[in-house]
Design an enzyme around this catalytic site. Structure first.
Site, PDB file in Angstrom:
ATOM      1  N   GLY A 161       0.352  -0.714  -0.265  1.00 55.74           N
ATOM      2  CA  GLY A 161      -0.045  -0.220   0.267  1.00 55.74           C
ATOM      3  C   GLY A 161       0.588   1.338  -0.350  1.00 55.74           C
ATOM      4  O   GLY A 161       0.660   2.551  -0.663  1.00 55.74           O
ATOM      5  N   GLY A 216      -0.057   5.395  -2.037  1.00 54.98           N
ATOM      6  CA  GLY A 216       0.279   6.093  -0.948  1.00 54.98           C
ATOM      7  C   GLY A 216      -0.888   5.898  -0.007  1.00 54.98           C
ATOM      8  O   GLY A 216      -1.885   6.741   0.978  1.00 54.98           O
ATOM      9  N   LYS A 217      -1.241   3.981   0.234  1.00 55.32           N
ATOM     10  CA  LYS A 217      -2.320   3.833   1.112  1.00 55.32           C
ATOM     11  C   LYS A 217      -1.926   4.056   3.039  1.00 55.32           C
ATOM     12  O   LYS A 217      -2.644   4.021   3.666  1.00 55.32           O
ATOM     13  CB  LYS A 217      -2.788   2.980   0.464  1.00 55.32           C
ATOM     14  CG  LYS A 217      -4.204   3.055  -0.620  1.00 55.32           C
ATOM     15  CD  LYS A 217      -4.074   1.485  -1.589  1.00 55.32           C
ATOM     16  CE  LYS A 217      -4.348   1.876  -2.869  1.00 55.32           C
ATOM     17  NZ  LYS A 217      -4.749   0.054  -3.347  1.00 55.32           N
ATOM     18  N   MET A 218      -0.427   3.696   2.567  1.00 61.26           N
ATOM     19  CA  MET A 218       0.227   3.412   3.987  1.00 61.26           C
ATOM     20  C   MET A 218       1.301   4.534   3.540  1.00 61.26           C
ATOM     21  O   MET A 218       1.566   4.564   2.996  1.00 61.26           O
ATOM     22  CB  MET A 218       0.499   2.338   3.800  1.00 61.26           C
ATOM     23  CG  MET A 218       1.307   1.645   5.860  1.00 61.26           C
ATOM     24  SD  MET A 218       0.305   1.772   6.376  1.00 61.26           S
ATOM     25  CE  MET A 218      -0.861   0.706   6.347  1.00 61.26           C
TER      26      MET A 218
END
Lengths: 301, 301, 301, 301
Positions: A270, A274-276
């Protein structure tokens, strides 16, 4: 470098002590301990919004109360239609039963029991479901979003003195999302009324997206907890793309990374999306959630 | 009793011959061969409606053309929003790229590449997606069901000379279901326009259920093919409850039965629910679908 | 960057063509293609010694002939006592049979069939095994190493016109190692004679180590192929520590990395130990070996 | 039929209470509880001999003390050479260290650290191992069985005040088997001395079989505990063929049944072979042993 400290167990040991001992170990034990630490941090961090995604048949497996307890710490809850259907079934007074994964499925079919691995459900539940939706369809069909629709179910159950996940989310106003609601017993019940001529619903497919993305977008920090992957994980992950990336993450699944699906993808993946956050605190726990989640959660109480 | 006949391989052997040899073996090899036989039977049976459910990131992994070919034999197609988004991306001229599962995700993030196990996608695709939905939102928002909405996308792409799964389903009028469409890049694009003030959509959550259940209910026989489980499997499974149970079944997944989720549940479990006939011909193939599906499908051509 | 090229399948396609198509894909399909390339390179490289380790019940599953064919390219073979026992059983004219993983094991026990997942073996094989060892114990007991002991069995079978892995290794003088031989039907047969008073053996536990390490140490390059992990993988891996690290590597297993065992450890982990060269060509294939190995091997013929 | 009782967790809960709560649930949680019950029964049953088989790198992962504690209840212990080598390393004062499964293996190699998933070991340990075997080779080489050889190592360590698995087995005279000892660091150390001209050993491959089979054969009841499968499981399983079948069984592994290997085979399969009683009490726990074993064992203290 930190030394491995072998796990020591003892009589009358507390769960929190066992998980602390696991923190000295390697492999999955260490991950349980890390998940415990991250969960505690995430829940204590006042700036952090907690997104909790639960796939898998967790309610039939007896995880309802653990989920209900965790909801006290949660800002957004996403689950499958199946979990909500089984929750509704239990709220209506029905039960799940113990079975065995080697049972004869033809026999079960004759006896009108549905099998979910080593758990059974009687087909009798459908009568209560039918009654419930027959009686409340008119109220439900006016909902414009899935969240509103589910809150309405929660409200009805709450008024009847019911308990459960739907009731808890309604009563505590915990935003509850279930993009796949049509794919569930609840969906079937709605369909049954619609084809039966009781009218159409107004529930709109894209209506809830703004709510979940808005929470992700406006919060200072975000934390994610994924049980079993599936649509709940993915729906939260996509809202994280509109945040600065999650600051905390816990994933519990036995799905594998190698087959490339979202459910088994490690949280690290992720980061590319850019999710994490690359500096986020996160851990992948490869374990049956019915074992890992109660163990981790009990350790932080 | 039938003897195990060791597999023999030879130079220039055809795929169909290899799969036939696997039919003499045990373990997974035998299951590949069984799946090949059942697929051939299912596709030849004029009375049988074929339901094809595809989860997992099959399009990014390069399975698009195999899926498109199989669609010629299929009566109902159910997939994830992710697969349709990636299909749309490729129809708009963008590509997926080869990567490695050990890549540095922070580096990828800086270079604006999203990782899906060992496959990469450039963030540039989002511009083309934005353009597409900006341009066509008004046509799309009038759709009343997800199927109609997806057919509309297929129609637009078809007129532009595009190819792909969405185009194929539209052109061949293959009923296409995607109950979790909000949980996808396509969903995000619709959301972007809605919050941007371009208006609301009419897409109704429960609208497609009648179509899929009607096909299951009215056909003489049903066959199911599940890739990766997830919502596509479950949505087909629930429609099977309204049939006499599937006559044929093939499941390809690496998910496990032990964690109790629908994705890893063996097809046999469906007998208890009435989703699978106890005398049906079915097989569970525990294998990466990018390996098993091309192998099985190529063997029956 | 290299684009993903979707797999295309067609009627009468060769296995080599399918595997080449897989080379354009991602996930496991790409790994099959990579394994095919690496196997071809490894087998063609005149400077490379090939170490082949086979765990799992590959012989009962019908993989005997594929193994025998691959042995033509192999310099060192390591396997389990189970595989050699089942090979001996087939060399003595007995067979394995097709079963089903859901069979009633109590019924099988009454009928005197032993189950290995979906493969069965009749208890009658033990009579032939008893006869064989009763007759040849005196020759066998003089062996000083496990390799010598196994070659002696191969020699006896070869003289009787037998075929199989033991015969092939003996006839082609392929160094054959089986450190766990006591843990097998062959071990039991030897034990039966020893406790029956027919004398002791001279087979020494550490005697074979020099042979395998010497080959690893003196060769210019080394290639490793691991099926299923277990003791065969580990025994080759430990000999690689005395080489400059393997130049080529292929691993086929469904075991997971997360539980920390050697079987599921990715080949990359071996770089830290010096068992694999950091610039070596290697691939981990997460797949049932009865599917992947025939597919890969047939593609390079 | 027994109802599923959802798991309730609470602050300061004991491990035994959590496992009891799990007994009301389904999926893996119920199996943890069943394993706890069976372990308690097995350990209390005075007529039962307990066979404990441990594969996987359990010692580096920090499971040494749990294993040492369980050994108090065990009549036969079978493990891998790797576990005993790592135990010896710790008895000699060396440590294992915490790492991460995503570390750069080339860097680790340069820094002379060997990686075992998320655990590291310094190459410095080899100096102490070399010294130990250089000093004690003459005593060790006279051993005629692997058990005698391992007891001798335990005796030497015990005299030096060492602690650990080898010491415990020696001091408590717990029969300790390791058929694959050549496949380990201990094997390498012996080989080093042998090729260095310090003489041959007398350790015989088949010598231990009588001991383990004799215990299985003569005991009234047998119980088996398998961690990780592998050779330890198989070696115990083959001795069970000479008993009336095990009365109790616990298996903890993440290996799958589908690939047909012994490690992932459910205990039920052993009924067909006569290794498990059809009326035996047994359970397969699909879980990382570093999580499940401390949890189960702590619950019965």
């Amino acid at each position: 470098m930190e030394e491995i400290e072998p796990i020591n167990v003892r009589k009358d040991m507390k769960v929190s002590e066992l998980v602390e001992e696991m923190g000295g170990a390697g492999f999955g034990a260490e991950k349980i301990s890390l998940a415990s630490e991250i969960m505690a941090l995430m829940f204590k961090d006042k700036e952090c919004k907690v997104f909790f995604g639960v796939a898998g048949a967790m309610v039939p497996a007896g995880m309802k109360n653990v989920i209900i307890d965790i909801l006290d710490e949660v800002d957004v809850f996403v689950t499958t239609g199946a979990n909500l259907t089984h929750d509704l079934i239990e709220s209506l007074g029905e039960k799940h039963y113990k079975g065995d994964e080697n049972m004869d499925d033809s026999e079960l079919n004759k006896k009108r029991f549905d099998r979910i691995y080593n758990v059974l459900m009687s087909n009798n539940v459908y009568e209560k479901l039918e009654d419930f939706f027959e009686k409340h369809f008119n109220e439900l069909k006016e909902s414009e979003s899935i969240k509103e629709f589910l809150f309405k179910i929660g409200e009805i159950l709450s008024k009847q003195g019911g308990k459960g996940i739907l009731v808890k989310c309604y009563e505590k106003k915990i935003p509850l999302f279930c993009p796949g609601i049509a794919d569930s017993g609840i969906g079937l019940m709605m369909w049954g009324r619609i084809v039966g001529g009781k009218g159409k619903t107004k529930v709109n497919v894209f209506e809830d997206m703004n709510d979940i993305i808005d929470i992700a977008w406006t919060s200072k920090k975000n934390g994610v907890i994924y049980i079993g992957g599936g649509l709940p994980k993915n729906f939260i992950q996509q809202s994280m793309q509109f945040s600065k990336g999650a600051d905390y993450g816990i994933q519990i699944t036995t799905d594998r990374a190698e087959s490339g699906g979202s459910s088994g993808a490690p949280l690290r993946e992720g980061i590319s999306w850019g999710k994490m956050k690359s500096k986020g605190k996160f851990v992948d726990v490869s374990c049956d959630a019915t074992i890992a989640l109660p163990l981790i959660y009990a350790s932080i109480l």
